[in-house]
Motif scaffolding. Structure first.
Motif, PDB file in Angstrom:
ATOM      1  N   GLY A 226      80.683  31.289  61.670  1.00 23.76           N
ATOM      2  CA  GLY A 226      80.369  32.454  62.483  1.00 23.76           C
ATOM      3  C   GLY A 226      78.949  32.404  63.011  1.00 23.76           C
ATOM      4  O   GLY A 226      78.076  31.729  62.471  1.00 23.76           O
ATOM      5  N   ASN A 230      76.852  37.755  63.457  1.00 22.86           N
ATOM      6  CA  ASN A 230      78.067  38.258  62.823  1.00 22.86           C
ATOM      7  C   ASN A 230      78.033  38.066  61.312  1.00 22.86           C
ATOM      8  O   ASN A 230      78.526  38.907  60.553  1.00 22.86           O
ATOM      9  CB  ASN A 230      79.301  37.572  63.412  1.00 22.86           C
ATOM     10  CG  ASN A 230      79.696  38.145  64.762  1.00 22.86           C
ATOM     11  OD1 ASN A 230      79.358  39.285  65.080  1.00 22.86           O
ATOM     12  ND2 ASN A 230      80.384  37.368  65.578  1.00 22.86           N
ATOM     13  N   TRP A 234      78.340  41.289  58.701  1.00 25.22           N
ATOM     14  CA  TRP A 234      79.291  41.450  57.600  1.00 25.22           C
ATOM     15  C   TRP A 234      78.580  41.553  56.256  1.00 25.22           C
ATOM     16  O   TRP A 234      78.991  42.315  55.377  1.00 25.22           O
ATOM     17  CB  TRP A 234      80.305  40.303  57.589  1.00 25.22           C
ATOM     18  CG  TRP A 234      81.364  40.451  58.637  1.00 25.22           C
ATOM     19  CD1 TRP A 234      81.440  39.797  59.831  1.00 25.22           C
ATOM     20  CD2 TRP A 234      82.482  41.343  58.591  1.00 25.22           C
ATOM     21  NE1 TRP A 234      82.535  40.222  60.540  1.00 25.22           N
ATOM     22  CE2 TRP A 234      83.192  41.170  59.802  1.00 25.22           C
ATOM     23  CE3 TRP A 234      82.939  42.265  57.667  1.00 25.22           C
ATOM     24  CZ2 TRP A 234      84.356  41.888  60.096  1.00 25.22           C
ATOM     25  CZ3 TRP A 234      84.100  42.987  57.952  1.00 25.22           C
ATOM     26  CH2 TRP A 234      84.791  42.788  59.146  1.00 25.22           C
ATOM     27  N   THR A 249      88.144  41.383  56.865  1.00 24.31           N
ATOM     28  CA  THR A 249      87.898  40.600  58.074  1.00 24.31           C
ATOM     29  C   THR A 249      89.194  40.170  58.749  1.00 24.31           C
ATOM     30  O   THR A 249      89.189  39.799  59.928  1.00 24.31           O
ATOM     31  CB  THR A 249      87.093  39.338  57.733  1.00 24.31           C
ATOM     32  OG1 THR A 249      87.800  38.586  56.727  1.00 24.31           O
ATOM     33  CG2 THR A 249      85.705  39.703  57.199  1.00 24.31           C
ATOM     34  N   LYS A 256      84.411  40.068  66.396  1.00 27.29           N
ATOM     35  CA  LYS A 256      83.609  40.379  65.214  1.00 27.29           C
ATOM     36  C   LYS A 256      83.561  39.220  64.221  1.00 27.29           C
ATOM     37  O   LYS A 256      82.789  39.250  63.278  1.00 27.29           O
ATOM     38  CB  LYS A 256      84.175  41.615  64.509  1.00 27.29           C
ATOM     39  CG  LYS A 256      84.163  42.877  65.365  1.00 27.29           C
ATOM     40  CD  LYS A 256      82.753  43.306  65.722  1.00 27.29           C
ATOM     41  CE  LYS A 256      82.770  44.616  66.501  1.00 27.29           C
ATOM     42  NZ  LYS A 256      81.384  45.037  66.895  1.00 27.29           N
TER      43      LYS A 256
END
Length: 258
Positions: A226, A230, A234, A249, A256
């Protein structure tokens, strides 16, 4: 620039799916991933985990530090799993000072730690890069991330992920990112549960998020962890919620988990 140890804690992933006849359309539909009981277990209870002393470029103190963090993680998850009626088994930790094969696979170029489900153990690479500046929260968060993979293993999410069908490298990489970003989010929730016992400030957390934003797929070009923003999002989402409920997720929009 080498990827931050926090972000390089990639679980050893090999999806042996060559026999899959059909790919499944997104979003992910497996209820083990999207509706797991894990998401309904509430906040992880606050507990104490004072950090041990750690020295720059000093392997013995790093081993003691990370072993202490693992003991906290095992105790915290044991209590949470008991309250929620989830399975529990302790995770174990090991250390290396040079890359080597582990869990049947070569050590990745950017890997600082990796979890092996069949051993319920993760290995941390304690090299000069990892230990040059060990006083930030990176090592603590690295252990918490790997423990997130352990939780995925205990809740059978890891198995569901391993066998979920995909069509092409793009879908494969997105599934890997969903898996890794979930571990990152769970790691944030664990850090939050210990936060009051850490001699840390908001500035320490902000620094960790800044380090995280400056790493990720932008540096490795692999497309399987990612973008830095991002990963940081998270991590922070798990920390703010303090609960696995924030870490689904598998139902998040692709943007996202890019």
């Amino acid at each position: 620039m080498r990827l931050s140890p926090l972000l390089a804690g990639c679980v050893a992933v090999w999806l042996l799916l060559s026999g899959t006849a059909h790919a499944t359309a997104y979003p992910i539909k497996d209820p083990v991933l999207t509706k797991n009981k894990l998401y309904r277990t509430g906040k992880i209870a606050t507990s104490e985990c004072p950090e041990r002393e750690i020295k720059s470029n000093h392997v013995p103190s790093a081993k003691r530090y990370l072993t202490s963090v693992l003991n906290c993680l095992n105790a915290s998850w044991a209590a949470h799993a008991k309250r929620a009626g989830l399975p529990f088994a302790k995770a174990r930790i090991g250390f290396i000072t040079k890359p080597r094969r582990y869990c049947g696979h070569a050590w990745g170029k950017y890997t600082a730690a990796t979890y092996c489900g069949k051993e319920r153990r993760f290995i941390v690479l304690l090299d000069d890069d990892t230990l040059s500046n060990p006083w930030d929260l990176v090592l603590f968060a690295l252990a918490a991330h790997e423990y997130g993979h352990h939780v995925q293993n205990l809740t059978r999410m890891a198995r569901a992920y391993d066998y979920y069908p995909y069509k092409g490298k793009k879908e494969l990489n997105e599934q890997i990112r969903r898996n890794e970003l979930q571990a990152e989010c769970l790691g944030g929730a664990f850090v939050r549960s210990f936060w009051d016992s850490l001699d840390r400030t908001q500035a320490d957390w902000d620094e960790l998020l800044d380090i995280t934003r400056e790493s990720g797929d932008e540096w490795t070009k692999d497309g399987d962890h990612g973008k830095g923003r991002n990963i940081a999002a998270w991590l922070d989402k798990g920390f703010r919620a303090g609960s696995p409920a924030a870490c689904n997720t598998w139902t998040a929009p692709s943007s996202k988990v890019s």
